[in-house]
Write an enzyme that holds these catalytic residues in place. Structure first.
Site, PDB file in Angstrom:
ATOM      1  CG  ASP A  35      33.738  69.034  51.544  1.00 47.64           C
ATOM      2  OD1 ASP A  35      33.662  69.581  50.296  1.00 47.64           O
ATOM      3  OD2 ASP A  35      31.962  69.001  51.239  1.00 47.64           O
ATOM      4  CE  LYS A  95      38.392  67.637  45.677  1.00 47.04           C
ATOM      5  NZ  LYS A  95      37.474  67.516  46.829  1.00 47.04           N
ATOM      6  N   GLY A 102      34.885  73.637  46.146  1.00 46.53           N
ATOM      7  CA  GLY A 102      34.884  75.025  46.926  1.00 46.53           C
ATOM      8  C   GLY A 102      36.524  74.260  47.342  1.00 46.53           C
ATOM      9  CD  GLN A 128      32.098  68.532  42.099  1.00 50.52           C
ATOM     10  OE1 GLN A 128      32.886  68.364  41.269  1.00 50.52           O
ATOM     11  NE2 GLN A 128      32.062  69.818  42.437  1.00 50.52           N
ATOM     12  CB  THR A 143      26.552  75.405  50.221  1.00 54.23           C
ATOM     13  OG1 THR A 143      26.084  74.238  51.724  1.00 54.23           O
ATOM     14  CG2 THR A 143      26.004  75.369  49.437  1.00 54.23           C
ATOM     15  NE  ARG A 191      24.646  72.530  50.850  1.00 57.51           N
ATOM     16  CZ  ARG A 191      24.215  71.947  49.996  1.00 57.51           C
ATOM     17  NH1 ARG A 191      23.393  70.608  50.430  1.00 57.51           N
ATOM     18  NH2 ARG A 191      24.829  71.288  49.042  1.00 57.51           N
TER      19      ARG A 191
HETATM   20  P1  IMP Z   1      25.552  69.673  42.413  1.00 59.32           P
HETATM   21  O1  IMP Z   1      26.886  69.786  41.903  1.00 59.32           O
HETATM   22  O2  IMP Z   1      25.383  71.361  42.738  1.00 59.32           O
HETATM   23  O3  IMP Z   1      24.498  70.194  41.565  1.00 59.32           O
HETATM   24  O4  IMP Z   1      25.409  69.130  43.667  1.00 59.32           O
HETATM   25  C1  IMP Z   1      25.120  67.653  43.706  1.00 59.32           C
HETATM   26  C2  IMP Z   1      26.340  66.986  44.928  1.00 59.32           C
HETATM   27  O5  IMP Z   1      26.735  67.351  45.617  1.00 59.32           O
HETATM   28  C3  IMP Z   1      24.910  67.721  46.090  1.00 59.32           C
HETATM   29  O6  IMP Z   1      24.949  66.979  46.992  1.00 59.32           O
HETATM   30  C4  IMP Z   1      26.096  68.412  46.568  1.00 59.32           C
HETATM   31  O7  IMP Z   1      26.548  69.219  48.042  1.00 59.32           O
HETATM   32  C5  IMP Z   1      27.534  68.088  46.067  1.00 59.32           C
HETATM   33  N1  IMP Z   1      28.893  68.334  45.818  1.00 59.32           N
HETATM   34  C6  IMP Z   1      28.400  69.414  44.345  1.00 59.32           C
HETATM   35  N2  IMP Z   1      29.981  70.114  44.768  1.00 59.32           N
HETATM   36  C7  IMP Z   1      30.072  69.553  46.017  1.00 59.32           C
HETATM   37  C8  IMP Z   1      31.805  69.573  47.238  1.00 59.32           C
HETATM   38  O8  IMP Z   1      33.076  70.463  46.096  1.00 59.32           O
HETATM   39  N3  IMP Z   1      31.704  68.691  47.764  1.00 59.32           N
HETATM   40  C9  IMP Z   1      31.336  68.654  48.267  1.00 59.32           C
HETATM   41  N4  IMP Z   1      29.835  68.183  48.008  1.00 59.32           N
HETATM   42  C10 IMP Z   1      29.273  68.351  46.962  1.00 59.32           C
END
Ligand code: IMP
Length: 427
Positions: A13, A16, A40, A222, A300, A302
């Protein structure tokens, strides 16, 4: 050859989307190589905000080919939804190709992601619940289905039968209902009709493109601190967002990336659980930055946790990924605060350390040392040249450059494409 990789340098976040959109408008090919719809990208295109999850940002450039490469975990139903949604919004003229090696994210991965998080209870990772981890687990345990499997429906059925034997045992262990071949196979046949014409061998495709001198943008998802080996394990994602993983994730040689632009937000955020050394404890101040920067998850929704810029963390990311340039994002958000803190060093058990501790236990104990710099308290969104920025804004950037040894090639002063200072052309 002209290739550029974009890599998030914090916990994702970082902004990018905007940088990717800028470079994607100059690219012949835009490649995503890891992650899934947990990512996202928020992109402002012609004054409208779009949220992309799986689709590469080249969708806004009708001349670019977009590739979802070998290690992108793809939920095909969500991808079709995302494509349809863009079509409905009037963005129709884009081309997308999918690697035959890309894992298929299946409905049982979603169930398992949720079940695992529930079982972990207060130790949960805080995943996006998009099934990302369970899908990657199937790659590593060699039972996952891949897009190439869709090209031979008889063989696919046999593979699905074998996969479900294992998956249903796992689901049962978590107290969940199993899935049947009768339920999933027809769904995969539909998916096969849609995707078969789009499936490619990424290695062959990109090797030819590089020979032809095409401009290739490797778009990251990410951020480095979510890397599943070098990030804040276990509070990480299940793949490597580092640019150094691009060769493996695309089936290309080590030198396929010419430059790496690291995306750094002028402060720090993270979503989900896990240690965050420079987190701002003053909730009123964190709230102000969160609201000004619209710091809510693209996927999400959040609220993101807010912290100051963390120099030891950035130095670490520089070491593990070798970024060659930096895009310094959301600088305008800091116009809203009275003073800016910069985390300049870590201590552990009373001793200054020059590394990022690898365990949650140690990282939670790290003490952070800050320096304070004055803010500029004025609107910087109309600045287009570096020299236009107020002195205190330049001092902040230059302090970060001095402490990290990285040059801010791009400075972003607002969400719109135009609200950008480009100091050097690297692609
Ligand atoms: P997962 O990738 O859904 O398994 O989530 C694992 C961790 O990575 C969690 O803390 C998510 O909030 C974080 N995460 C996954 N994708 C993103 C992203 O694109 N931006 C920020 N955090 C991410």
């Amino acid at each position: 050859m002209s290739t550029l990789a974009i890599q998030g340098c914090q916990w994702g976040d970082e902004g990018k989307g905007k940088v990717t959109d800028y470079y994607a408008s100059k690219a012949d090919i835009v490649v995503r190589s890891q992650g899934g719809n947990n990512a996202g990208h928020s992109i402002v295109h012609k004054g409208k905000r779009y949220a992309l999850r799986l689709l590469p940002s080249g969708v806004f450039n009708p001349n670019a080919i977009n590739i979802l490469a070998d290690n992108v975990v793809i939920n095909p139903w969500d991808l079709i939804g995302e494509i349809d949604n863009l079509h409905n919004l009037g963005i129709k003229d884009f081309k997308i190709l999918v690697s035959s090696r890309a894992p298929i994210l299946m409905p049982y991965h979603l169930v398992l992601d949720r079940a695992r998080e529930q079982a972990l209870s207060k130790n949960k990772i805080g995943t996006t619940l998009r099934g990302i981890g369970p899908c990657y687990e199937d790659v590593v345990s060699r039972i996952g289905l891949r897009f190439g499997d869709l090209l031979d429906l008889d063989a696919l059925k046999v593979r699905l039968e074998g996969v479900l034997e294992i998956k249903n045992l796992e689901l049962k262990a978590f107290g969940q209902e199993g899935f049947s071949v009768e339920e999933l196979y027809p769904k995969l046949i539909e998916i096969s009709k849609y995707f078969s014409p789009l499936i490619i061998d990424t290695t062959a495709y990109l090797t030819k493109a590089i020979k032809e001198g095409k401009k290739i943008l490797f778009e990251g998802a990410q951020g480095a601190m979510l890397d599943n080996i070098h990030g804040t394990f276990p509070y990480v994602t299940s793949s490597s967002p580092l640019a150094t993983a691009i060769p493996l994730n695309t089936g290309m040689p080590l030198d396929c990336v010419n430059n790496i632009i690291g995306i750094v937000k002028a402060y720090t955020t993270r979503v989900g659980e896990g240690p965050f050394p420079s987190e701002i404890e003053n909730e009123e101040l964190a709230h102000k930055i969160r609201e000004t920067g619209h710091e809510y998850g693209t996927v999400t929704k959040r609220p993101r946790r807010i912290g100051w810029l963390d120099i030891p963390q950035l130095r670490y990311v520089h070491s593990i990924s070798g970024v060659t340039h930096v895009a310094f994002m959301l600088l305008d958000v800091l116009s809203s605060v009275d003073e800016i803190k910069l985390c300049v060093s870590y201590s552990l058990n009373g001793k200054e350390i020059d590394y990022m501790p690898s365990t949650v236990a140690q990282l939670s104990k790290v003490e952070t040392k800050y320096i304070t710099l004055p803010s500029w308290k004025e609107d910087i969104s109309s600045c287009r040249k570096y020299e236009d920025l107020p002195l205190n804004a330049r001092r902040y950037i230059e302090k970060v450059e001095e402490l990290t040894g990285l040059k801010a090639t791009i400075v972003s002063v607002g969400p719109d494409k135009e609200e950008t200072i480009i100091r050097e052309d690297i692609f």
